[in-house]
Design an enzyme around this catalytic site. Structure first.
Site, PDB file in Angstrom:
ATOM      1  N   ASP A 187       0.832  -1.206   0.000  1.00  0.00           N
ATOM      2  CA  ASP A 187       0.000   0.000   0.000  1.00  0.00           C
ATOM      3  C   ASP A 187       0.865   1.253   0.000  1.00  0.00           C
ATOM      4  O   ASP A 187       1.676   1.456   0.906  1.00  0.00           O
ATOM      5  CB  ASP A 187      -0.863  -0.072   1.280  1.00  0.00           C
ATOM      6  CG  ASP A 187      -1.877   1.034   1.376  1.00  0.00           C
ATOM      7  OD1 ASP A 187      -2.056   1.778   0.407  1.00  0.00           O
ATOM      8  OD2 ASP A 187      -2.510   1.134   2.450  1.00  0.00           O
ATOM      9  N   ASP A 209     -10.560   4.715  -0.637  1.00  0.00           N
ATOM     10  CA  ASP A 209     -11.074   3.815   0.401  1.00  0.00           C
ATOM     11  C   ASP A 209     -12.597   3.772   0.415  1.00  0.00           C
ATOM     12  O   ASP A 209     -13.265   4.795   0.331  1.00  0.00           O
ATOM     13  CB  ASP A 209     -10.600   4.294   1.784  1.00  0.00           C
ATOM     14  CG  ASP A 209      -9.140   3.944   2.006  1.00  0.00           C
ATOM     15  OD1 ASP A 209      -8.448   3.597   1.031  1.00  0.00           O
ATOM     16  OD2 ASP A 209      -8.695   4.028   3.166  1.00  0.00           O
TER      17      ASP A 209
END
Ligand code: GLA
Length: 384
Positions: free
Chosen positions: A150, A208
């Site tokens: 990430d 997200d």
């Protein structure tokens, strides 16, 4: 021996002599979209060894494992510091990562972990920059089966980004352990165009998700057009599931599962598996719906018709049938129709409702149903 035959024999010998190529490894690792559970959406930085064990237990006892869920993934906040030789150690929340992996494996499940190509992870923990080979080897030694990688820091250009992901891909390959590689960089630089070439088995295409209908719907419905980039071994990932976290209505969660299944998206649950209502279990384990997501043809579905907030999506299946989602994004119920001509079916066809788990009979030309607000009717249609 004729020339053609000689050439094909040579090609065969050459292929057999080569080590398994990275793309072959990719395809066998994630032939269908990965299924599992990840700690972030529900537990965030509260995740620890005990919770991971409890989630693994619940994945088995709830029937999720039997339905196909496999990976238990520890997201951000597990990393501690590096030792004098540069090897990473977990922080106090994870006393013994190898023992934890052994425990998860003893349940017939697999363990995933999280890191970053940068010096720090998104939550500010130690990342892998400059230690990629060491970290990959450490994960392999622990028995890790999946890595979410990430990158939150501002992007430094396409070349730098590809190189960083490639570096970890090569480091994982060198370990010789099959480790699913999950890219997370929110779709920067159209990752769907190059994610597979840097070894990605899945790549996030969006920001997200959150446990709200509009956030989920934006992520999911925005995938239209990306279908050509997904296939066995490499999948678009509109982020993990929020099903069971409490912020959406039952119809909205049903939309979430249906849309992810039509998209052939990874099904990574993000709720507390020890605290599920029967409804949440039913949503997450519906075999008819999971079969849509996991269909071996590996085609990502797409929108075939739209009238404002009323959207009809279709996913072609290996057996020739078509799965259709009638999605109502407006705030009142409405009747919706799929015309069989739009899904390549002429003449009579059988229709099965996948949430009701019921064969509805034979229809000709079209199928119509009332769809609740923010809801879906999900059907599998097969020409007779
Ligand atoms: C990013 C990712 C999330 C989660 C957090 C952890 O926001 O998109 O899925 O991994 O980082 O810090």
């Amino acid at each position: 021996m004729n020339r053609k035959l000689r050439i094909s024999l040579l090609a065969l010998i050459c292929c057999l002599a080569l080590p398994a190529s990275s793309s072959a490894q990719q395809a066998s690792l994630a032939a269908t979209p990965p299924m599992g559970w990840n700690s972030w959406n529900h537990f965030g930085s509260r995740i620890d060894d005990q919770i991971v064990r409890e989630q693994a237990d619940a994945m088995v006892s709830s029937g999720m494992k039997a339905a196909g869920y496999t990976y238990i993934i520890i997201d951000d906040t597990w990393a501690g510091t590096r030792d004098a030789q540069g090897f990473i150690h977990p922080n106090a929340k994870f006393p013994d990562m190898k023992a934890l992996a052994d425990y998860v494996h003893s349940k017939g499940l697999k363990l995933g972990i999280y890191s970053s190509p940068a010096a720090k992870t998104c939550a500010g923990y130690t990342g892998s920059l400059g230690h990629e080979d060491q970290d990959a080897q450490t994960y392999a030694n622990w028995g890790i089966d999946y890595l979410k990688y990430d990158w939150c820091q501002p992007p430094r250009g396409l070349a730098a980004m590809k190189a960083a992901y490639m570096k970890m891909h090569e480091a994982l390959l060198k370990t010789g352990r099959p480790i699913v590689f999950s890219l997370c960089q929110y779709g920067w630089y159209k990752v769907w165009e190059w994610g597979a070439s840097v070894g990605g088995n899945l790549w996030r295409t969006t920001g997200d998700i959150s446990d709200r209908y509009y956030a989920m719907a934006n992520n999911g419905f925005d995938q239209n057009g990306l279908e050509k980039y997904a296939g066995p071994g490499h999948w678009n990932d509109p982020d993990m599931l929020e099903v069971g976290n409490g912020g959406m209505s039952e119809d909205e969660y049903r939309t979430h599962m249906s849309l992810w299944a039509i998209l052939a998206a990874p099904l990574i649950a993000g709720n507390d598996l020890t605290q599920m209502t029967p409804y949440t279990v039913a949503l997450l384990t519906n075999r008819d719906v999971i079969a849509v997501d996991q269909d071996p043809l590996g085609k990502q579905g797409y929108r075939i018709a739209q009238e404002g907030p009323l959207e009809v999506w279709m996913k072609p299946m290996a057996d020739g049938s078509k799965v259709v989602g009638l999605f109502n994004r407006q705030t009142t119920a409405d009747e919706m129709t799929v015309n069989f001509s739009e899904i390549g079916i002429s003449g009579p066809a059988t229709v099965r409702d996948l949430w009701l788990k019921k064969d509805l009979g034979t229809f000709t030309d079209k199928y119509s149903a009332y769809v609740p607000r923010h809801g879906v009717v999900l059907v599998r249609i097969k020409a007779k």
